[in-house]
Design an enzyme around this catalytic site. Structure first.
Site, PDB file in Angstrom:
ATOM      1  N   ARG A  16      43.505  27.028  81.077  1.00  0.00           N
ATOM      2  CA  ARG A  16      42.701  26.497  79.964  1.00  0.00           C
ATOM      3  C   ARG A  16      41.571  25.587  80.453  1.00  0.00           C
ATOM      4  O   ARG A  16      41.237  24.581  79.811  1.00  0.00           O
ATOM      5  CB  ARG A  16      43.588  25.748  78.956  1.00  0.00           C
ATOM      6  CG  ARG A  16      44.471  26.696  78.164  1.00  0.00           C
ATOM      7  CD  ARG A  16      45.295  25.933  77.142  1.00  0.00           C
ATOM      8  NE  ARG A  16      46.274  25.077  77.784  1.00  0.00           N
ATOM      9  CZ  ARG A  16      46.914  24.076  77.193  1.00  0.00           C
ATOM     10  NH1 ARG A  16      46.669  23.808  75.924  1.00  0.00           N
ATOM     11  NH2 ARG A  16      47.790  23.352  77.843  1.00  0.00           N
ATOM     12  N   GLU A  17      40.976  25.955  81.588  1.00  0.00           N
ATOM     13  CA  GLU A  17      39.913  25.122  82.151  1.00  0.00           C
ATOM     14  C   GLU A  17      38.758  24.926  81.159  1.00  0.00           C
ATOM     15  O   GLU A  17      38.201  23.830  81.026  1.00  0.00           O
ATOM     16  CB  GLU A  17      39.344  25.761  83.427  1.00  0.00           C
ATOM     17  CG  GLU A  17      40.303  25.817  84.599  1.00  0.00           C
ATOM     18  CD  GLU A  17      41.161  27.086  84.623  1.00  0.00           C
ATOM     19  OE1 GLU A  17      41.369  27.702  83.556  1.00  0.00           O
ATOM     20  OE2 GLU A  17      41.637  27.456  85.715  1.00  0.00           O
ATOM     21  N   ILE A 435      54.894  17.886  52.420  1.00  0.00           N
ATOM     22  CA  ILE A 435      55.083  19.267  52.888  1.00  0.00           C
ATOM     23  C   ILE A 435      56.065  19.333  54.060  1.00  0.00           C
ATOM     24  O   ILE A 435      56.490  20.409  54.461  1.00  0.00           O
ATOM     25  CB  ILE A 435      53.718  19.894  53.240  1.00  0.00           C
ATOM     26  CG1 ILE A 435      52.750  19.767  52.059  1.00  0.00           C
ATOM     27  CG2 ILE A 435      53.841  21.350  53.633  1.00  0.00           C
ATOM     28  CD1 ILE A 435      53.251  20.362  50.764  1.00  0.00           C
ATOM     29  N   GLU A 609      48.137  35.982  56.731  1.00  0.00           N
ATOM     30  CA  GLU A 609      47.549  36.427  58.007  1.00  0.00           C
ATOM     31  C   GLU A 609      48.023  37.792  58.451  1.00  0.00           C
ATOM     32  O   GLU A 609      47.377  38.448  59.242  1.00  0.00           O
ATOM     33  CB  GLU A 609      47.900  35.426  59.118  1.00  0.00           C
ATOM     34  CG  GLU A 609      47.034  34.223  59.093  1.00  0.00           C
ATOM     35  CD  GLU A 609      47.319  33.308  60.265  1.00  0.00           C
ATOM     36  OE1 GLU A 609      47.840  33.771  61.292  1.00  0.00           O
ATOM     37  OE2 GLU A 609      47.020  32.119  60.125  1.00  0.00           O
ATOM     38  N   HIS A 645      55.951  26.984  51.142  1.00  0.00           N
ATOM     39  CA  HIS A 645      54.631  26.370  51.292  1.00  0.00           C
ATOM     40  C   HIS A 645      53.685  27.335  51.981  1.00  0.00           C
ATOM     41  O   HIS A 645      54.065  28.032  52.925  1.00  0.00           O
ATOM     42  CB  HIS A 645      54.743  25.077  52.117  1.00  0.00           C
ATOM     43  CG  HIS A 645      53.426  24.595  52.617  1.00  0.00           C
ATOM     44  ND1 HIS A 645      52.476  24.067  51.770  1.00  0.00           N
ATOM     45  CD2 HIS A 645      52.862  24.609  53.849  1.00  0.00           C
ATOM     46  CE1 HIS A 645      51.397  23.757  52.483  1.00  0.00           C
ATOM     47  NE2 HIS A 645      51.602  24.081  53.739  1.00  0.00           N
ATOM     48  N   CYS A 647      49.552  27.437  53.438  1.00  0.00           N
ATOM     49  CA  CYS A 647      48.376  26.584  53.569  1.00  0.00           C
ATOM     50  C   CYS A 647      47.079  27.373  53.572  1.00  0.00           C
ATOM     51  O   CYS A 647      46.376  27.397  54.567  1.00  0.00           O
ATOM     52  CB  CYS A 647      48.442  25.653  54.761  1.00  0.00           C
ATOM     53  SG  CYS A 647      49.392  26.205  56.138  1.00  0.00           S
ATOM     54  N   GLU A 669      47.587  24.955  49.173  1.00  0.00           N
ATOM     55  CA  GLU A 669      46.362  24.206  49.435  1.00  0.00           C
ATOM     56  C   GLU A 669      45.387  24.448  48.283  1.00  0.00           C
ATOM     57  O   GLU A 669      45.046  25.576  48.003  1.00  0.00           O
ATOM     58  CB  GLU A 669      45.737  24.698  50.748  1.00  0.00           C
ATOM     59  CG  GLU A 669      44.422  24.034  51.035  1.00  0.00           C
ATOM     60  CD  GLU A 669      43.705  24.675  52.204  1.00  0.00           C
ATOM     61  OE1 GLU A 669      44.313  24.832  53.265  1.00  0.00           O
ATOM     62  OE2 GLU A 669      42.526  25.007  52.025  1.00  0.00           O
ATOM     63  N   HIS A 698      43.393  17.547  56.366  1.00  0.00           N
ATOM     64  CA  HIS A 698      42.578  17.745  57.567  1.00  0.00           C
ATOM     65  C   HIS A 698      41.524  16.652  57.714  1.00  0.00           C
ATOM     66  O   HIS A 698      40.911  16.515  58.750  1.00  0.00           O
ATOM     67  CB  HIS A 698      41.902  19.115  57.526  1.00  0.00           C
ATOM     68  CG  HIS A 698      42.899  20.229  57.484  1.00  0.00           C
ATOM     69  ND1 HIS A 698      43.271  20.835  56.309  1.00  0.00           N
ATOM     70  CD2 HIS A 698      43.640  20.804  58.452  1.00  0.00           C
ATOM     71  CE1 HIS A 698      44.191  21.754  56.562  1.00  0.00           C
ATOM     72  NE2 HIS A 698      44.435  21.759  57.853  1.00  0.00           N
ATOM     73  N   CYS A 730      49.161  19.901  52.934  1.00  0.00           N
ATOM     74  CA  CYS A 730      49.895  20.452  54.069  1.00  0.00           C
ATOM     75  C   CYS A 730      50.638  19.308  54.755  1.00  0.00           C
ATOM     76  O   CYS A 730      50.639  18.181  54.250  1.00  0.00           O
ATOM     77  CB  CYS A 730      48.910  21.148  55.019  1.00  0.00           C
ATOM     78  SG  CYS A 730      49.716  22.196  56.256  1.00  0.00           S
TER      79      CYS A 730
HETATM   80  N1  GLN Z   1      56.433  21.945  57.167  1.00  0.00           N
HETATM   81  C1  GLN Z   1      55.278  22.071  57.998  1.00  0.00           C
HETATM   82  C2  GLN Z   1      54.615  20.724  58.143  1.00  0.00           C
HETATM   83  O1  GLN Z   1      54.688  19.951  57.227  1.00  0.00           O
HETATM   84  C3  GLN Z   1      54.287  23.036  57.424  1.00  0.00           C
HETATM   85  C4  GLN Z   1      53.123  23.269  58.346  1.00  0.00           C
HETATM   86  C5  GLN Z   1      52.156  24.332  57.884  1.00  0.00           C
HETATM   87  O2  GLN Z   1      52.150  24.704  56.751  1.00  0.00           O
HETATM   88  N2  GLN Z   1      51.327  24.821  58.767  1.00  0.00           N
HETATM   89  O3  GLN Z   1      53.990  20.438  59.142  1.00  0.00           O
HETATM   90 ZN    ZN Z   2      50.340  24.071  55.371  1.00  0.00          ZN
END
Ligand code: GLN
Ligand code: ZN
Length: 758
Positions: A16-17, A435, A609, A645, A647, A669, A698, A730
């Site tokens: 990972r340089e 979360i 995804e 959950h 995100c 989200e 974030h 999240c």
């Molecule tokens: N339970 C995980 C957290 O709270 C959920 C993370 C995620 O949704 N990417 O970090």
């Molecule tokens: Zn999430």
């Protein structure tokens, strides 16, 4: 003579340089010149690692992203970045990250949007268009790399993104049609190809991966027009497709005015014969025969059986390559010291994949005898994998057979069981929760590191983590949250943590794959039938629950997310692997329930995804993915509450599947979309409880009481208030306590306001 080539090499570096250099540069440490020198060194190393191939990719290296590079080449950085001026590298990083290296805050601009690169976990910077976008050629980067490679005697084959894929991947901010820009764009491509030709290049690789997607007719027509316009301009063109079957676009790809066609031969097996017979005379057929997306050894003998007759037919016109760029696999298996030797012999990373390619070409060009030993060793490794009882576990297979359709079914419908759950939990209206993760402080990381390095024994490790859990519970009680969590201090990563406790998973030390920019992921390797030898989370949750009268949620990662964030086996369908994971999680769910845990959250962050590239295959994926979730979750009693959950914020086209998951509560989200996305849930009359994230974790910003009340009031216009929960977007692991505490204070206060108003 079969010709070998490569479509692209991992750029991040075996250690990972590039990542570390970039981050150092962004912090203001490494200068631009130092960064560029390091990048040149990496390119040199990477070309050396590809030595022996007949053609090597040039221009596939990128400081951040190859689509962003193409935007620079075409003079199409966003206007807001160009207005700020500055040198090219500064503008480049501003587009990528919203700010220049070590920038002062007033020069922050909106970064380019990041989006998933086809169905991979790589993300590219979306080109931005408007109706009046113009393009100007800026070939300096590519030409310099061509020259650099020529000086190193690299057999140069530059790589560019084709004009149609470039337009398709971009977004018009004004809603105009990107395809309308093709007329503007083609002359710039013509000039680019000409410049590449003048540099003394014989072949150029033009990537048009959108040919494996379902294209509207206008785009299919545009392909013909574009490649007719570019015919004969610059070097010979290898039209390059990857990530799947050409399907309906096969005829289109076959008849475009180019000099060669590359396709994923593993996904297009049945097309290959026909293509070999029907390809116009001098045209090259490049077959992607080594999987560029997984980490398994290829079956070289089987491939040779298929390739030998093709070579008879095509001779020099047969080229061999990996299916796609090797960007999506780690660099070198030789770096790995800790993978069990039995498993290791089944694997191939980028370097080893190129060795496989060379072996194939040697066998074709000189006869199999010339590589007899390599072929025998390959056959032996494959046999060992096929016959290993760590791969095939009779008990797991038997259990799979016994799965009953009713296992995925809750005992009662939501409207009945939610009443039972409310009786048991007696939560207020607008219950508040989080979360799962709380800040991963330096202390916590250090505890885990010392445990990993055997500096902490089991008992002391346990005590340290319990101390963190206790703190987390105390903080949540002080905040007045309604449903608590243990905070996930013991977890490095939501997939790796579970993978490490399951049979059938292996872990690399250096198996990093670029996700975006300097970000890499190290997907665990799922090699065998999955089983859970012991409970994975029960002790931690039980400990947490004993500290409080409030309910503590059990916290698990769902089967679909485990699958989508791992390198998975290629010897059985993904759906089967997913069901195995589901059974392991199901066991954990039931153990938690038995331990008195009344609420269990099963995260499916990566469900979306996994959607296949072709829309026509979505339903099939969603069917088995949802079945797997239901199998994992739905063995519980009516009184046990299942949360999930996710995100992301695009639910419109998968809302039906989400509904079928039938989780009692889903947290999602939403804050960045201003609760807009609840419209999909509303329209579909989503029946269960929803926790729309009320603030963006974030960002370091602290959401105010009023903002949260405002968002929830909006939410209540879409979803009946009695079905709403209040929670962040999240997990909080990337934030500090000094941000988390005031944010959650405001959140809890907002809940009180809403309850009083009700
Ligand atoms: N339970 C995980 C957290 O709270 C959920 C993370 C995620 O949704 N990417 O970090
Ligand atoms: Zn999430």
């Amino acid at each position: 003579m079969a010709i070998t080539h490569n479509l692209g090499f991992p750029r991040i570096g075996a250690r990972r340089e590039l990542k570390f250099a970039l981050e150092d540069h962004w912090r203001g440490g490494l200068s631009a010149d130092e960064l560029l020198t390091l990048a040149g060194g990496l390119r040199k190393d990477h070309w050396q690692l590809q030595a022996g191939l007949d053609w090597q990719p040039v221009g596939d290296f990128s400081l951040y992203d190859q689509i962003l590079d193409m935007s620079v080449t075409l003079g199409n950085l966003p206007p807001r970045v160009r207005e700020l001026g500055g040198d090219e590298l500064t503008a480049y990083f501003r587009t990528a990250r919203g700010r220049a290296p070590a920038d002062s805050s007033e020069r922050v601009v909106a970064a380019g949007e990041l989006t998933k690169w086809f169905d991979t976990n790589y993300h590219y910077i979306v080109p931005e268009f408007s109706a009046d976008t113009t393009f100007t050629l800026n070939p300096a980067r590519l030409l310099a790399q061509i020259e650099e490679a020529q000086k190193q005697d690299v057999p140069v084959k530059p790589v560019i993104i084709g004009p149609l894929t470039y337009l398709w991947l971009g977004k018009a901010k004004d809603g105009s049609d990107p395809l309308a820009l093709l007329d503007n764009l083609l002359p710039v491509y013509a000039d680019l190809l000409q410049a590449i030709g003048q540099a003394g290049v014989e072949w150029v690789q033009v990537d048009e991966p959108i040919l494996v997607t379902e294209l509207p007719e206008a785009w299919q027509r545009a392909f013909h027009l574009a490649y007719k316009a570019l015919a004969g301009v610059g070097p010979k063109k290898l039209l390059t497709t990857y990530f799947g079957r050409l399907a309906d676009n096969l005829e289109l790809a076959r008849t475009l005015s180019v000099d060669g066609l590359h396709l994923d031969a593993l996904a297009n097996l049945d097309h290959v014969e026909r293509l070999a017979n029907q390809l116009p005379d001098e045209r090259v057929l490049s077959l992607g025969v080594i999987n560029g997306r997984n980490i398994w050894k290829s079956d070289l003998n089987a491939l040779l059986n298929q390739l030998e007759p093709l070579q008879q037919k095509l001779g020099d016109r047969l080229w061999l390559a990996p299916t796609c760029s090797l960007l999506h696999v780690p660099v070198d298996l030789d770096s790995e010291q800790r993978i069990d030797p039995e498993i290791r012999q089944w694997l191939a990373f980028a370097r080893q994949k190129l060795d496989e390619l060379t072996t194939l070409a040697t066998a074709l060009n000189q006869g199999r005898d010339a590589v007899q030993e390599v072929l025998a060793a390959n056959a032996e490794a494959l046999r060992s994998r096929r016959e290993s009882d760590r791969v095939n576990r009779a008990a797991v297979k038997a259990r799979l057979q016994s799965v009953d359709g009713r296992w995925g079914q809750r005992q009662s419908v939501f409207s009945e069981r939610i009443r039972l759950q409310q009786d048991r939990l007696s939560l207020p209206p607008y219950p508040t929760t989080t979360i799962g993760s709380f800040p991963q402080t330096g202390d916590i990381r250090q505890i885990r590191r010392r445990y990993r390095q055997d500096e902490l024994d089991e008992r002391r490790y346990q005590a340290c983590i319990q101390h963190e859990i206790a703190r987390c519970i105390r903080e949540q009680e002080a905040l007045g949250l309604d449903v608590l969590v243990h905070g996930e201090a013991e977890r490095n990563d939501m997939v790796e943590y579970f993978g490490e406790q399951l049979d059938g998973y292996a872990f690399s030390q250096f198996g990093w794959v670029q996700s975006y920019g300097s970000r890499c992921v190290k997907p665990p390797i799922l090699y065998g039938d999955i089983q859970r030898p012991n409970a994975m989370t029960v002790d931690w949750i039980r400990y947490a629950q004993a500290l409080t009268d409030k309910p503590v949620k059990g916290m698990l990662t769902g089967p679909v997310t485990m699958l989508n964030w791992s390198f998975v086996r290629d010897d059985q369908p993904r759906s089967v692997t997913c069901i195995q994971l589901a059974l392991a999680i199901r066991d954990e769910v039931l153990d938690l329930e038995r331990a008195g845990v009344n609420i269990i959250q099963i995260d499916e962050a990566a469900l979306r995804e996994g959607l296949p590239l072709k829309r026509s295959q979505w339903q099939d994926y969603l069917d088995w993915a949802v079945d797997a979730f239901r199998l994992a979750a739905n063995g519980v009693a009516d009184t046990t509450q299942i949360h999930t959950h996710m995100c992301y914020s695009e639910f419109n086209d998968i809302i039906e599947a989400i509904t079928r998951m039938d989780a009692d509560v889903i947290t999602i989200e939403t804050s960045r979309s201003d609760m807009e996305l609840l419209a999909a849930f509303d329209r579909f009359q989503y029946p269960n409880d929803i926790g729309p994230g009320v603030y963006d974790i974030h960002s370091p910003n602290i959401p105010s009481h009023d903002e949260i009340v405002g968002l929830m009031t909006k939410a209540a216009q879409r979803i009946p208030a009695e079905r709403l929960w209040i929670n962040p977007d999240c997990g909080l692991k990337t934030r500090g306590w000094q941000e988390v505490v005031p944010a959650l204070e405001n959140m809890v206060a907002a809940a009180r306001t809403l309850r009083e108003a009700a």
